[in-house]
Design an enzyme around this catalytic site. Sequence first.
Site, PDB file in Angstrom:
ATOM      1  N   HIS A 175      20.781  68.064 -16.594  1.00  0.00           N
ATOM      2  CA  HIS A 175      21.114  69.221 -15.640  1.00  0.00           C
ATOM      3  C   HIS A 175      20.843  70.514 -15.754  1.00  0.00           C
ATOM      4  O   HIS A 175      21.967  71.067 -17.050  1.00  0.00           O
ATOM      5  CB  HIS A 175      22.509  68.402 -14.847  1.00  0.00           C
ATOM      6  CG  HIS A 175      22.842  67.351 -14.512  1.00  0.00           C
ATOM      7  ND1 HIS A 175      23.827  66.057 -13.992  1.00  0.00           N
ATOM      8  CD2 HIS A 175      21.841  67.351 -13.117  1.00  0.00           C
ATOM      9  CE1 HIS A 175      23.224  65.579 -13.283  1.00  0.00           C
ATOM     10  NE2 HIS A 175      22.341  65.983 -12.789  1.00  0.00           N
ATOM     11  N   CYS A 273      30.774  68.772 -15.498  1.00  0.00           N
ATOM     12  CA  CYS A 273      30.125  67.754 -14.222  1.00  0.00           C
ATOM     13  C   CYS A 273      31.209  67.160 -13.324  1.00  0.00           C
ATOM     14  O   CYS A 273      30.991  66.654 -12.922  1.00  0.00           O
ATOM     15  CB  CYS A 273      29.740  67.127 -15.173  1.00  0.00           C
ATOM     16  SG  CYS A 273      28.682  67.104 -16.111  1.00  0.00           S
TER      17      CYS A 273
HETATM   18  N1  ARG Z   1      25.993  59.735 -16.355  1.00  0.00           N
HETATM   19  C1  ARG Z   1      26.207  61.226 -15.345  1.00  0.00           C
HETATM   20  C2  ARG Z   1      24.590  61.450 -15.597  1.00  0.00           C
HETATM   21  O1  ARG Z   1      23.103  60.994 -17.118  1.00  0.00           O
HETATM   22  C3  ARG Z   1      26.572  62.099 -16.451  1.00  0.00           C
HETATM   23  C4  ARG Z   1      26.281  63.622 -15.225  1.00  0.00           C
HETATM   24  C5  ARG Z   1      26.917  64.877 -15.304  1.00  0.00           C
HETATM   25  N2  ARG Z   1      26.818  65.509 -14.745  1.00  0.00           N
HETATM   26  C6  ARG Z   1      26.766  66.660 -14.397  1.00  0.00           C
HETATM   27  N3  ARG Z   1      26.701  67.560 -13.713  1.00  0.00           N
HETATM   28  N4  ARG Z   1      25.558  67.493 -15.923  1.00  0.00           N
HETATM   29  O2  ARG Z   1      23.297  61.279 -14.134  1.00  0.00           O
END
Ligand code: ARG
Length: 280
Positions: A175, A273
């Site tokens: 992300h 996150c």
């Molecule tokens: N387990 C989640 C996923 O893989 C973690 C999300 C992390 N969020 C972020 N904004 N980076 O989607």
Amino acid sequence: MTDNSATAPERVATHRTVLMCRPNHFTVSYRINPWMHPDVPTDTSLAVRQWETLYAKYLELGFDVELIDGIDGLPDMVYAANGGYVLDGVAYGAKFQYPERQPEGPAYMEWFAANGFTVAEPVSTNEGEGDFLLVGDTIYAGTGFRSDTASHDELRKLYDREVVTLKLVDPAFYHLDTAFAVLDSNGGPGSVAFLPKAFDAASLGILDERFPDAIHVNDVDAAVLGLNSFSDGKNVIIAQRATDFERQLTERGFAPHGVDLSELLLGGGGVKCCTLELRR
Ligand code: ARG
């Protein structure tokens, strides 16, 4: 230690309103990013206690923190940044890439509608503020692992802003908010921090040109998701273990605040996150 207080710019904190989700249902039961290992046990009550320290920190800094109820069976709902993107009172809903998280999209959209936001239903796959970050009047939009570039076009149509696509290439930084941090949302040549190796050459060229004074974090800090931080323009809440990033922030006149979210790191997420900014 060098004292740069005479040369570092005066940093100004601006009030923030954010949405968070207490991780009452957090665990790692599937694997959709390299950080997640379903065989490694998680401690939900520790996750909640660590999350409470972030929540308390935001309140201490004077933020307005709104809460959405977590849902049993949606262990990643704690990562509120992925719940949508909110600017000018308009909430662009998320459309998750992996089926495990897809029900979160409507759950967040319901919350936005119930809390006075105009909801824009997404057509394209996108994971909200996890991939979209506002600097000045420009939205930097990540792609490569989760959000589709077609969602960047949707952003362009929805908000009267420039949208710049950045391509992520390292699966550990899937992300945009894991590889890029906004330190001063007003913009400027040193208003962000990023991890150069997480971007393709063209994207890195754009970042170097627009942010010649950016902080570059080292691999050690990136590996604890140090960049996954949240700033009000002065106070920057970061992973406690990102000590070199902390040093660089202090040198530039920011006030870093370390928190320990080690349990939530098992799901591949950190401070940012867990935080969705609400701009009404
Ligand atoms: N387990 C989640 C996923 O893989 C973690 C999300 C992390 N969020 C972020 N904004 N980076 O989607």
